[in-house]
Design a protein around this motif. Structure first.
Motif, PDB file in Angstrom:
ATOM      1  N   ILE A 131       0.895  -1.153   0.000  1.00  0.00           N
ATOM      2  CA  ILE A 131       0.000   0.000   0.000  1.00  0.00           C
ATOM      3  C   ILE A 131       0.932   1.202   0.000  1.00  0.00           C
ATOM      4  CG2 ILE A 131      -1.760   1.323   1.232  1.00  0.00           C
ATOM      5  CD1 ILE A 131      -2.648  -1.290   2.578  1.00  0.00           C
ATOM      6  N   THR A 132       0.837   2.035  -1.024  1.00  0.00           N
ATOM      7  CA  THR A 132       1.750   3.161  -1.142  1.00  0.00           C
ATOM      8  C   THR A 132       0.984   4.475  -1.174  1.00  0.00           C
ATOM      9  OG1 THR A 132       3.283   1.785  -2.403  1.00  0.00           O
ATOM     10  CG2 THR A 132       3.632   4.153  -2.499  1.00  0.00           C
ATOM     11  N   LEU A 133       1.463   5.429  -0.390  1.00  0.00           N
ATOM     12  CA  LEU A 133       0.946   6.794  -0.407  1.00  0.00           C
ATOM     13  C   LEU A 133       1.919   7.648  -1.212  1.00  0.00           C
ATOM     14  CD1 LEU A 133       0.042   7.178   3.363  1.00  0.00           C
ATOM     15  CD2 LEU A 133      -1.562   6.955   1.479  1.00  0.00           C
ATOM     16  N   TYR A 134       1.405   8.281  -2.254  1.00  0.00           N
ATOM     17  CA  TYR A 134       2.211   9.175  -3.078  1.00  0.00           C
ATOM     18  C   TYR A 134       1.802  10.618  -2.788  1.00  0.00           C
ATOM     19  CZ  TYR A 134       3.517   5.016  -5.660  1.00  0.00           C
ATOM     20  OH  TYR A 134       3.996   3.782  -6.003  1.00  0.00           O
ATOM     21  N   ASP A 135       2.755  11.537  -2.937  1.00  0.00           N
ATOM     22  CA  ASP A 135       2.530  12.937  -2.603  1.00  0.00           C
ATOM     23  C   ASP A 135       2.423  13.799  -3.845  1.00  0.00           C
ATOM     24  OD1 ASP A 135       2.934  15.636  -1.820  1.00  0.00           O
ATOM     25  OD2 ASP A 135       5.081  15.321  -1.718  1.00  0.00           O
ATOM     26  N   GLU A 136       1.266  14.424  -4.027  1.00  0.00           N
ATOM     27  CA  GLU A 136       1.109  15.480  -5.025  1.00  0.00           C
ATOM     28  C   GLU A 136       0.546  16.728  -4.366  1.00  0.00           C
ATOM     29  OE1 GLU A 136      -0.870  14.469  -8.644  1.00  0.00           O
ATOM     30  OE2 GLU A 136       0.522  12.840  -9.071  1.00  0.00           O
ATOM     31  N   PHE A 137       0.626  16.808  -3.034  1.00  0.00           N
ATOM     32  CA  PHE A 137       0.098  17.970  -2.333  1.00  0.00           C
ATOM     33  C   PHE A 137       1.200  18.848  -1.765  1.00  0.00           C
ATOM     34  CE2 PHE A 137       0.655  15.093   1.192  1.00  0.00           C
ATOM     35  CZ  PHE A 137       0.805  15.871   2.329  1.00  0.00           C
ATOM     36  N   HIS A 138       2.460  18.443  -1.864  1.00  0.00           N
ATOM     37  CA  HIS A 138       3.643  19.230  -1.535  1.00  0.00           C
ATOM     38  C   HIS A 138       3.689  19.756  -0.097  1.00  0.00           C
ATOM     39  CE1 HIS A 138       4.291  18.822  -5.753  1.00  0.00           C
ATOM     40  NE2 HIS A 138       3.174  19.452  -6.016  1.00  0.00           N
ATOM     41  N   PRO A 139       3.883  18.864   0.855  1.00  0.00           N
ATOM     42  CA  PRO A 139       4.021  19.324   2.240  1.00  0.00           C
ATOM     43  C   PRO A 139       5.315  20.108   2.427  1.00  0.00           C
ATOM     44  CG  PRO A 139       4.560  16.994   2.077  1.00  0.00           C
ATOM     45  CD  PRO A 139       4.047  17.425   0.721  1.00  0.00           C
ATOM     46  N   ALA A 140       5.316  20.999   3.396  1.00  0.00           N
ATOM     47  CA  ALA A 140       6.477  21.852   3.643  1.00  0.00           C
ATOM     48  C   ALA A 140       7.673  21.074   4.192  1.00  0.00           C
ATOM     49  CB  ALA A 140       6.094  22.973   4.618  1.00  0.00           C
ATOM     50  N   GLU A 141       7.431  19.909   4.780  1.00  0.00           N
ATOM     51  CA  GLU A 141       8.506  19.176   5.447  1.00  0.00           C
ATOM     52  C   GLU A 141       9.524  18.552   4.492  1.00  0.00           C
ATOM     53  OE1 GLU A 141       6.592  16.171   7.725  1.00  0.00           O
ATOM     54  OE2 GLU A 141       5.870  15.106   5.973  1.00  0.00           O
ATOM     55  N   GLY A 142       9.215  18.467   3.234  1.00  0.00           N
ATOM     56  CA  GLY A 142      10.144  17.870   2.283  1.00  0.00           C
ATOM     57  C   GLY A 142       9.765  16.441   1.952  1.00  0.00           C
TER      58      GLY A 142
END
Length: 131
Positions: free
Chosen positions: A7-18
Motif C-alpha cells: 500500500i503506497t501513499l504518493y505525494d502530489e500535495f507538496h508538504p512543507a517538510e520535504g
C-alpha cells in the motif's frame, strides 16, 4: 495467487517538510496498516496506490491490472500545521478514508480494513515520530 504486498501513499500535495520526511511517515503508516490486515487480500488486487492531492474533485477509483488506484484529498495547510506525531495520525486517517472508497467501488471486505485501522490505533497509540 499473489497476496496484497504493498500500500503506497504518493505525494502530489507538496508538504512543507520535504519529500524524504513525508515519504518516511507515509511508508511507516502504510506498513503498519498493511501488517494489521493479517494477510487479507482483496480480490484481484496485489497493490494499492493512493495519491494524496489538494484537489476536491477527485477521479473515481480504478484498477490498473492488479493495482487499485485512487486519489485522496489532503489539506496541505492543515497537515503542515500539525505536530510531527499527529502528522502520522493524519496520514493514517487519509489512508483509511481512501481504502473505504475502494471498498465501496470494489467487492472488498470493508470490515477487514476497519479492523486494521482500529488495530493500528490500538497497538500504536503514540504513533511516534519516525527517525
Amino acid at each position: 495467487m499473489a497476496r496484497l504486498n504493498d500500500i503506497t501513499l504518493y505525494d502530489e500535495f507538496h508538504p512543507a517538510e520535504g519529500q524524504r520526511q513525508f515519504q518516511q511517515r507515509a511508508n511507516y503508516i502504510s506498513g503498519l496498516y498493511l501488517q494489521c490486515l493479517h494477510g487479507y487480500k482483496p480480490p484481484k488486487t496485489t497493490r494499492i496506490s493512493i495519491t494524496l492531492v489538494p484537489d476536491q474533485q477527485l477521479p473515481y477509483p480504478s484498477m490498473a491490472g492488479s493495482v487499485a488506484c485512487i486519489y485522496q484529498q489532503v489539506h496541505t495547510p492543515t497537515y503542515d500545521a500539525l505536530p510531527d506525531p499527529t502528522k502520522l495520525r493524519y496520514l493514517l486517517d487519509r489512508l483509511h478514508e481512501a481504502i473505504t472508497h475502494l471498498c465501496q467501488a470494489f467487492p472488498w471486505d470493508a470490515a477487514v480494513f476497519a479492523q486494521a485501522y482500529q488495530q493500528v490505533q490500538e497497538l500504536h497509540l503514540e504513533l511516534h515520530e519516525v527517525s
